[in-house]
Write a protein that holds these residues in place. Structure first.
Motif, PDB file in Angstrom:
ATOM      1  N   THR A 289     -10.626  -2.101   6.576  1.00 56.22           N
ATOM      2  CA  THR A 289      -9.211  -2.270   6.226  1.00 56.22           C
ATOM      3  C   THR A 289      -8.470  -3.170   7.205  1.00 56.22           C
ATOM      4  OG1 THR A 289      -8.665  -0.258   7.469  1.00 56.22           O
ATOM      5  CG2 THR A 289      -9.102  -0.020   5.102  1.00 56.22           C
TER       6      THR A 289
ATOM      7  N   HIS B  35     -15.815 -10.405  -5.299  1.00 57.55           N
ATOM      8  CA  HIS B  35     -14.451 -10.043  -5.685  1.00 57.55           C
ATOM      9  C   HIS B  35     -13.995 -10.781  -6.938  1.00 57.55           C
ATOM     10  CE1 HIS B  35     -14.666  -8.814  -1.435  1.00 57.55           C
ATOM     11  NE2 HIS B  35     -13.844  -7.859  -1.813  1.00 57.55           N
TER      12      HIS B  35
ATOM     13  N   ASN C 243     -16.600  -4.495   2.264  1.00 59.34           N
ATOM     14  CA  ASN C 243     -15.594  -5.523   2.532  1.00 59.34           C
ATOM     15  C   ASN C 243     -15.692  -6.088   3.954  1.00 59.34           C
ATOM     16  OD1 ASN C 243     -14.685  -5.284  -0.032  1.00 59.34           O
ATOM     17  ND2 ASN C 243     -12.581  -4.726   0.484  1.00 59.34           N
TER      18      ASN C 243
ATOM     19  N   LYS D 229     -10.169  -5.536  -7.361  1.00 59.70           N
ATOM     20  CA  LYS D 229      -8.944  -5.994  -6.719  1.00 59.70           C
ATOM     21  C   LYS D 229      -9.201  -7.325  -6.027  1.00 59.70           C
ATOM     22  CE  LYS D 229      -5.686  -4.832  -3.045  1.00 59.70           C
ATOM     23  NZ  LYS D 229      -5.370  -3.863  -1.953  1.00 59.70           N
ATOM     24  N   THR D 230      -8.426  -8.324  -6.381  1.00 56.77           N
ATOM     25  CA  THR D 230      -8.587  -9.629  -5.747  1.00 56.77           C
ATOM     26  C   THR D 230      -8.023  -9.589  -4.339  1.00 56.77           C
ATOM     27  OG1 THR D 230      -8.389 -10.753  -7.874  1.00 56.77           O
ATOM     28  CG2 THR D 230      -8.010 -12.071  -5.894  1.00 56.77           C
ATOM     29  N   PRO D 231      -8.840  -9.900  -3.328  1.00 51.76           N
ATOM     30  CA  PRO D 231      -8.331  -9.852  -1.955  1.00 51.76           C
ATOM     31  C   PRO D 231      -7.315 -10.960  -1.701  1.00 51.76           C
ATOM     32  CG  PRO D 231     -10.526 -10.806  -1.993  1.00 51.76           C
ATOM     33  CD  PRO D 231     -10.246 -10.333  -3.384  1.00 51.76           C
ATOM     34  N   LYS D 232      -6.325 -10.648  -0.894  1.00 47.00           N
ATOM     35  CA  LYS D 232      -5.300 -11.633  -0.581  1.00 47.00           C
ATOM     36  C   LYS D 232      -5.362 -12.082   0.869  1.00 47.00           C
ATOM     37  CE  LYS D 232      -2.095  -9.785  -4.060  1.00 47.00           C
ATOM     38  NZ  LYS D 232      -0.754  -9.181  -4.288  1.00 47.00           N
ATOM     39  N   SER D 233      -6.000 -11.260   1.726  1.00 48.78           N
ATOM     40  CA  SER D 233      -6.022 -11.612   3.144  1.00 48.78           C
ATOM     41  C   SER D 233      -7.387 -11.343   3.744  1.00 48.78           C
ATOM     42  CB  SER D 233      -4.958 -10.807   3.904  1.00 48.78           C
ATOM     43  OG  SER D 233      -5.224  -9.408   3.810  1.00 48.78           O
ATOM     44  N   ALA D 234      -7.731 -12.140   4.750  1.00 45.25           N
ATOM     45  CA  ALA D 234      -9.009 -11.987   5.449  1.00 45.25           C
ATOM     46  C   ALA D 234      -8.791 -12.202   6.929  1.00 45.25           C
ATOM     47  CB  ALA D 234     -10.038 -12.975   4.920  1.00 45.25           C
TER      48      ALA D 234
ATOM     49  N   ASP E 185      -7.615  -7.366   3.712  1.00 49.33           N
ATOM     50  CA  ASP E 185      -8.406  -6.909   2.569  1.00 49.33           C
ATOM     51  C   ASP E 185      -9.902  -7.014   2.838  1.00 49.33           C
ATOM     52  OD1 ASP E 185      -6.195  -6.289   0.898  1.00 49.33           O
ATOM     53  OD2 ASP E 185      -5.925  -8.428   0.512  1.00 49.33           O
ATOM     54  N   LEU E 186     -10.295  -7.922   3.732  1.00 48.24           N
ATOM     55  CA  LEU E 186     -11.699  -8.026   4.118  1.00 48.24           C
ATOM     56  C   LEU E 186     -11.791  -8.607   5.523  1.00 48.24           C
ATOM     57  CD1 LEU E 186     -12.882 -11.253   3.806  1.00 48.24           C
ATOM     58  CD2 LEU E 186     -12.366 -10.713   1.424  1.00 48.24           C
TER      59      LEU E 186
ATOM     60  N   LEU F 148      -7.154 -17.443  -0.024  1.00 49.66           N
ATOM     61  CA  LEU F 148      -6.875 -16.277   0.811  1.00 49.66           C
ATOM     62  C   LEU F 148      -6.004 -16.664   2.009  1.00 49.66           C
ATOM     63  CD1 LEU F 148      -9.530 -15.393  -0.772  1.00 49.66           C
ATOM     64  CD2 LEU F 148      -9.917 -13.854   1.133  1.00 49.66           C
TER      65      LEU F 148
END
Length: 602
Positions: A269, A524, A492, A4-9, A282-283, A30
């Protein structure tokens, strides 16, 4: 199964590492939010200002390894100059003052260094200095290529034959004092070329000789100061990040990192703020102090709790009592950077690192930023910073679950009379300066004073035990032995900063931000945007050159610019070649009838 490609950090902490990695992740696409407990960015690289118009760097006050700063800005399609950062070179590098009143002036000016070294050790001493410089250059280049640009995720990496060979060249098992003693034969110069281990929070009698690269970069690349204070560099990086979409939320401490996915309870999370608000991501990247974070911010599973306990037992760097003085007039006898070395040099380090105390006769550093940058103080005045290294606290006041450690000799610093300890350090610093440089009484010139102690460093920045440079850099605290950039026991979640790989110091942390960012993107399956595509094969000399002519016009490489290694590049090759030539002539002479006849005629 596709990743799953992370969208937020979420980045916890807006120190040098947090600011740099936030901009890098935003460049990779991100959505990044930076949460900072204090009302300012920069962490220890922040500034003090007072109503009188004086400005002080709270932490670092000199910029080393400038190429690592330039690399960070270049990766973000900018530059120091383009981001409004002006670097001022400090010349000389230091005035180093001894108890007998002598002064050694360290400089990037080779002619000045030649005079200074020959003054104490003669022409042979300068020859040995050049040999030391060559070795330190090797330490520098090997470290930049094989340590600062590479992640260490397992112990087997240390066993690779090529790495072992290069590692031996770094002399990691010999102390910097022992190694320097090979080249410098007076006690005075041995001190001159070893005191910089204070920047790593280590004793020169314990620090690996690899760290001669620190003084090498000062001598070869210079010492620099950003006009406006060190924080302007990080402020420029923060602005670049904001232009890429990074959101900064100050005065926003967190209470814990969340791992509340029932299907995967060991995956980060998001975070919970101190006010109870939960933020999903997401990370999570942690730029808070690593030891503090494992003990207080990560979910306390058995694995994390056990690792946190082991981290608290690791060797930590020193702490400091730092004074920030506003002076009503200039102190012309002081340069920009001044080092006052204790007469009992080894004892002063033993007091700090073996007894975790304040030496009776401390070595200390005096910085006068207004000497190189007049904007640091009102006209006719000086801003003066005095940094006195002291031992760290023996136990963290932030971790209530800490078992009582085995207390060494001496009174634990946290149980001492801090007002009395600060007064003792202040008196020692003022008396030493006045005696050695012959200036007027400094106490009469101080119109305002601010002080940071180990307790301040711990309270303000959550630094475990008040250790201002994080974990130590002894042999078992570097490379694969140093805490990893990928969090232990929590997927993550990642670390960036002084106590993870590659280590402490702003340029090193910036290099670490690149390493961690690339690890995240690789984990990722995301492209790394600052990696340049390999150029197609070309004839040597056809590549575009960044060299400019006298008019500032870019020129292309030509035959004049080709690097061609001569066959006889070394005396050894020359002697070997000559020997081979003589042997060939002898063989030819012995094998040729005509040659024998000619020999007979003679």
């Amino acid at each position: 199964m596709t990743r799953k490609t992370p969208k937020s950090a979420i980045v916890v902490g807006a120190g040098a590492g947090g600011i740099a990695i936030a901009a890098r992740l935003a460049k990779a696409g991100l959505s990044v939010t930076v949460l900072e407990k204090n009302s300012f960015t920069g962490g220890r690289c922040s500034l003090f200002r007072n109503e009188g118009g004086f400005r002080f760097d709270q932490g670092p006050s000199l910029l080393l390894l400038p190429n690592l700063f330039r690399e960070t800005f270049a990766d973000l399609n900018s530059s120091l100059e383009g981001a409004g950062v002006e670097l001022l070179q400090c010349s000389p590098n230091y005035d180093i003052w001894f108890a007998d009143g002598a002064r050694f002036r360290s400089s990037s000016d080779m002619a000045l260094m030649k005079r200074e070294i020959e003054r104490w050790e003669g022409p042979e001493g300068f020859e040995r200095y050049l040999q030391w410089l060559k070795e330190a250059h090797g330490h520098y280049e090997l470290s930049v290529q094989n340590v600062l640009s590479r992640n260490f995720t397992g112990y087997l990496q240390l066993a690779a034959p090529t790495f072992v060979w290069r590692g031996i060249s770094l002399h990691p098992l010999e102390s910097i004092w022992s190694r320097a003693s090979r080249y410098f034969w007076t006690e005075r110069l041995r001190r001159v070329f070893t005191f910089a281990t204070m920047y790593m929070g280590m004793s020169p009698f314990e620090a690996p000789s690899t760290y001669s690269l620190l003084q090498y970069t000062e001598l070869a690349e210079g010492i620099w100061y950003p006009r406006g204070g060190f924080h302007v560099v990080l402020d420029a990086l923060a602005r670049i990040g904001q232009a890429l979409g990074v959101e900064y939320r100050l005065n926003t401490p967190i209470s814990t990192i969340l791992a509340d996915d029932p299907s995967d309870p060991k995956r980060a999370t998001g975070v919970r703020l101190a006010d109870g608000t939960a933020l999903d991501a997401d990370l999570v990247v942690v730029n808070a102090d690593l030891v503090y974070s494992y003990s207080n911010l990560l979910p306390q599973t058995d694995e994390v709790a056990s690792y946190a306990k082991s981290l608290r037992s690791k060797d930590a760097s020193c702490s400091s009592i730092s004074f920030y003085w506003s002076m009503r007039k200039k102190v012309p006898e002081l340069g920009t950077h001044n080092i006052f070395l204790a007469d009992e040099y080894k004892e002063s380090f033993d007091a700090i690192f073996k007894r975790q105390s304040l030496p009776d006769d401390p070595s200390f550093y005096i910085n006068v930023p207004s000497r190189v940058d007049p904007t640091a103080a009102p006209e006719g005045c000086d801003a003066v910073i005095a940094l006195v290294p002291v031992g760290h606290l023996l136990r963290s006041r932030r971790t209530s679950s800490d078992p009582d450690p085995e207390v060494g000799p001496g009174l634990p610093l946290e149980e001492q009379d801090w007002p009395g300890l600060v007064a003792k350090a202040r008196a020692a610093v003022l008396a030493t300066i006045e005696k050695r440089i012959g200036c007027e009484p400094l106490a009469d010139l101080i119109i305002d004073e601010m002080v940071n102690t180990p307790l301040t460093w711990e309270d303000k920045f959550n630094l475990d035990k008040g250790a201002i440079l994080g974990l130590s850099h002894n042999f078992f605290n570097v490379l694969s032995f140093r805490p990893r950039t990928r969090a232990r026991g929590l997927k993550n979640a990642y670390f960036v900063g002084a106590s993870t790989h590659p280590g402490t110091g702003v340029p090193i942390v910036l290099a670490g931000a690149k390493i961690t960012a690339e690890q995240i993107l690789t984990d990722h399956g995301m492209p790394v945007p600052w990696r340049q595509a390999k150029p197609s094969p070309q004839r040597k000399g056809d590549e575009e050159s960044s060299i400019s002519n006298a008019n500032g016009t870019a020129v292309r490489n030509s035959k004049l610019d080709r690097i061609q290694r001569p066959l006889w590049v070394s005396d050894t090759n020359l002697m070997l070649g000559g020997l081979i030539l003589v042997l060939l002539l002898l063989l030819f002479y012995g094998a040729s009838p005509q040659a024998r006849l000619v020999g007979a005629d003679w």
